[in-house]
Write a protein that holds these residues in place. Structure first.
Motif, PDB file in Angstrom:
ATOM      1  N   VAL A  33     -81.248  -1.874  70.721  1.00 31.32           N
ATOM      2  CA  VAL A  33     -81.383  -0.357  70.663  1.00 31.32           C
ATOM      3  C   VAL A  33     -82.749   0.395  70.601  1.00 31.32           C
ATOM      4  CG1 VAL A  33     -80.475   1.793  69.503  1.00 31.32           C
ATOM      5  CG2 VAL A  33     -79.067  -0.271  69.614  1.00 31.32           C
ATOM      6  N   ARG A 130     -67.198  10.239  64.547  1.00 33.42           N
ATOM      7  CA  ARG A 130     -68.332  10.804  65.093  1.00 33.42           C
ATOM      8  C   ARG A 130     -68.255  10.594  66.658  1.00 33.42           C
ATOM      9  NH1 ARG A 130     -74.430   8.395  64.340  1.00 33.42           N
ATOM     10  NH2 ARG A 130     -73.582   6.980  65.750  1.00 33.42           N
ATOM     11  N   HIS A 156     -68.829   1.808  65.910  1.00 35.44           N
ATOM     12  CA  HIS A 156     -69.822   1.801  65.349  1.00 35.44           C
ATOM     13  C   HIS A 156     -69.482   2.080  63.404  1.00 35.44           C
ATOM     14  CE1 HIS A 156     -74.123   2.273  64.549  1.00 35.44           C
ATOM     15  NE2 HIS A 156     -73.689   3.269  64.166  1.00 35.44           N
ATOM     16  N   ILE A 209     -83.002  -0.502  64.057  1.00 37.95           N
ATOM     17  CA  ILE A 209     -83.700  -0.443  62.877  1.00 37.95           C
ATOM     18  C   ILE A 209     -84.469  -1.931  62.506  1.00 37.95           C
ATOM     19  CG2 ILE A 209     -82.103  -0.428  61.013  1.00 37.95           C
ATOM     20  CD1 ILE A 209     -85.142   1.807  61.246  1.00 37.95           C
ATOM     21  N   TYR A 330     -85.540   5.093  59.102  1.00 42.54           N
ATOM     22  CA  TYR A 330     -85.298   5.450  60.172  1.00 42.54           C
ATOM     23  C   TYR A 330     -85.867   7.055  60.604  1.00 42.54           C
ATOM     24  CZ  TYR A 330     -80.823   2.890  60.187  1.00 42.54           C
ATOM     25  OH  TYR A 330     -79.921   1.845  60.091  1.00 42.54           O
TER      26      TYR A 330
HETATM   27  C1  LIG Z   1     -78.455   3.861  66.376  1.00 49.83           C
HETATM   28  C2  LIG Z   1     -77.442   3.235  66.839  1.00 49.83           C
HETATM   29  C3  LIG Z   1     -77.164   1.568  66.719  1.00 49.83           C
HETATM   30  C4  LIG Z   1     -78.361   1.054  66.262  1.00 49.83           C
HETATM   31  O1  LIG Z   1     -78.440   1.088  64.709  1.00 49.83           O
HETATM   32  P1  LIG Z   1     -79.474   0.309  63.573  1.00 49.83           P
HETATM   33  O2  LIG Z   1     -78.716   0.653  62.340  1.00 49.83           O
HETATM   34  O3  LIG Z   1     -80.622   1.075  64.072  1.00 49.83           O
HETATM   35  O4  LIG Z   1     -79.350  -1.163  63.943  1.00 49.83           O
HETATM   36  C5  LIG Z   1     -76.248   0.944  67.201  1.00 49.83           C
HETATM   37  N1  LIG Z   1     -74.969   1.534  67.587  1.00 49.83           N
HETATM   38  C6  LIG Z   1     -74.822   2.766  67.756  1.00 49.83           C
HETATM   39  C7  LIG Z   1     -73.930   3.523  68.279  1.00 49.83           C
HETATM   40  C8  LIG Z   1     -76.221   3.779  67.272  1.00 49.83           C
HETATM   41  O5  LIG Z   1     -75.793   4.958  67.123  1.00 49.83           O
END
Ligand SMILES: *Cc1c(COP(=O)(O)O)cnc(C)c1O
Length: 349
Positions: A33, A130, A156, A209, A330
């Motif tokens: 990401v 969300r 997510h 992250i 973050y």
């Molecule tokens: C930002 C995000 C990630 C990455 O998340 P981390 O906690 O930084 O590993 C993965 N999937 C979605 C949908 C996100 O919004």
């Protein structure tokens, strides 16, 4: 030089990607990401380092972020857009070969009408509330949408950084209920989800992250260091105040260093009076208020004041600094502003 220097270790990012890839269940692919300019670290250099390490699928938040990323990666690697297909995005999605993760019936309709045959994925809502289709919506359109051949179905996790939170298991159960048998690759885990264990990994994981040295990936290597140059040194007498609002009053004669950097550079004003700078391994307290471009530090105890003091480095990582300012890693990373000279270190640099 009055510009603070942000050093980004590309080898550490690559090693963190490999570490998270090794944690993933066999047969699970590890994406990367790189939204928000790769969490503030510079998407072009970071994405190329990740591609060299082996990443083949990348996620951004909005289609516009795909421009710099596609330019850095060239054709081939998949670029997925978490925000989906927004009105007016069709030309960017087509010309840059982006893969939108469609979040609503509106987005599905828009995509299938404006870009029939162009790749897409689907985001389902399993409890975060969300983004993504809820169960009833999904059931209403699943047959039609699956017929159009999505490349991924994803959801997510809202609380993956709290391993014991009951929502993790509830979202896992809901994700199974919504996707078992669909015959499309599935993805549920970001960094926190990878650490929850293999039942959360499915076909693809999406760490962000954890690549950049932040919690909850405690085993990751630190990635950033930040040094602020000393612009001026001054002696203050006992009873004299330093900075806006006279927030700090010297109790004894002191030597104060004024550094280049402030809240316009993402150094949160809430760090005022709470943060520590480092001269090598010697801590030096931030005193008074963080202002827009300047920070004041008590260096009375140093034998010699160096040209610059460190705010992020071996003695203080992004999560330590975040804790001092009442924030999270973050926000510290993505707030690191455009004024820093970004220096890249490592073989990929
Ligand atoms: C930002 C995000 C990630 C990455 O998340 P981390 O906690 O930084 O590993 C993965 N999937 C979605 C949908 C996100 O919004």
């Amino acid at each position: 030089m009055a510009t603070a220097t942000l050093t980004i270790d590309l080898d550490a990012i690559a090693a963190n990607w490999r570490g998270l890839d090794q944690l993933s269940a066999p047969g699970t692919q590890t994406a990367a990401v790189v939204k928000a300019d790769a969490y503030g670290l510079g998407v072009a250099r970071v994405a190329r380092a990740l591609a060299q390490a082996g990443a083949r699928r990348f996620f951004v938040a909005v289609a516009e972020e795909g421009v710099a990323l596609r330019q850095a990666l060239g054709p081939g690697p998949q670029i997925a857009v978490l925000g989906g297909h927004m009105a007016g995005d069709a030309e960017l999605i087509r010309s840059l070969d982006l893969t939108p993760m469609l979040n609503s019936i509106d987005q599905i309709t828009r995509h299938l009408e404006t870009l029939p045959g162009h790749g897409f994925g689907l985001q389902l809502d399993t409890g975060m509330n969300r983004l993504g289709l809820e169960r009833a919506e999904w059931e209403a359109v699943a047959a039609l949408v699956l017929d159009a051949g999505p490349e991924l179905v994803m959801s997510h996790l809202a609380c993956a950084d709290e391993p014991d939170h009951p929502l993790n298991m509830a979202q896992l159960v809901e994700f199974h209920a919504m996707t078992d048998g669909v015959g499309v690759p599935r993805s549920l885990a970001a960094t926190g989800g990878i650490l929850l264990g293999p039942e959360f990994h499915f076909d693809l994981t999406r760490p962000g992250i954890g690549l950049y040295g932040g919690l909850p990936h405690a085993a990751g290597y630190p990635v950033v260091s930040l040094s602020l140059p000393v612009i001026q040194l001054r002696e203050v007498a006992a009873g004299e105040a330093v900075g806006y609002g006279c927030a700090h009053v010297a109790e004894a004669p002191a030597l104060i260093a004024t550094l280049s950097g402030g809240y316009a550079d993402g150094l949160l004003r809430s760090l005022s009076g709470n943060a520590t700078f480092w001269a090598g391994d010697v801590p030096c307290p931030l005193v008074g208020r963080v202002s827009m471009d300047l920070i004041t530090v008590d260096v009375s105890h140093l034998e010699a004041v160096p040209d610059a003091l460190d705010l992020l480095g071996p003695y203080q990582g992004v999560d330590d600094l975040a804790a001092a300012g009442g924030s999270i890693g973050y926000e510290i990373l993505t707030g690191l502003g455009p004024r820093y000279a970004r220096r890249y270190a490592g073989r990929g640099a």
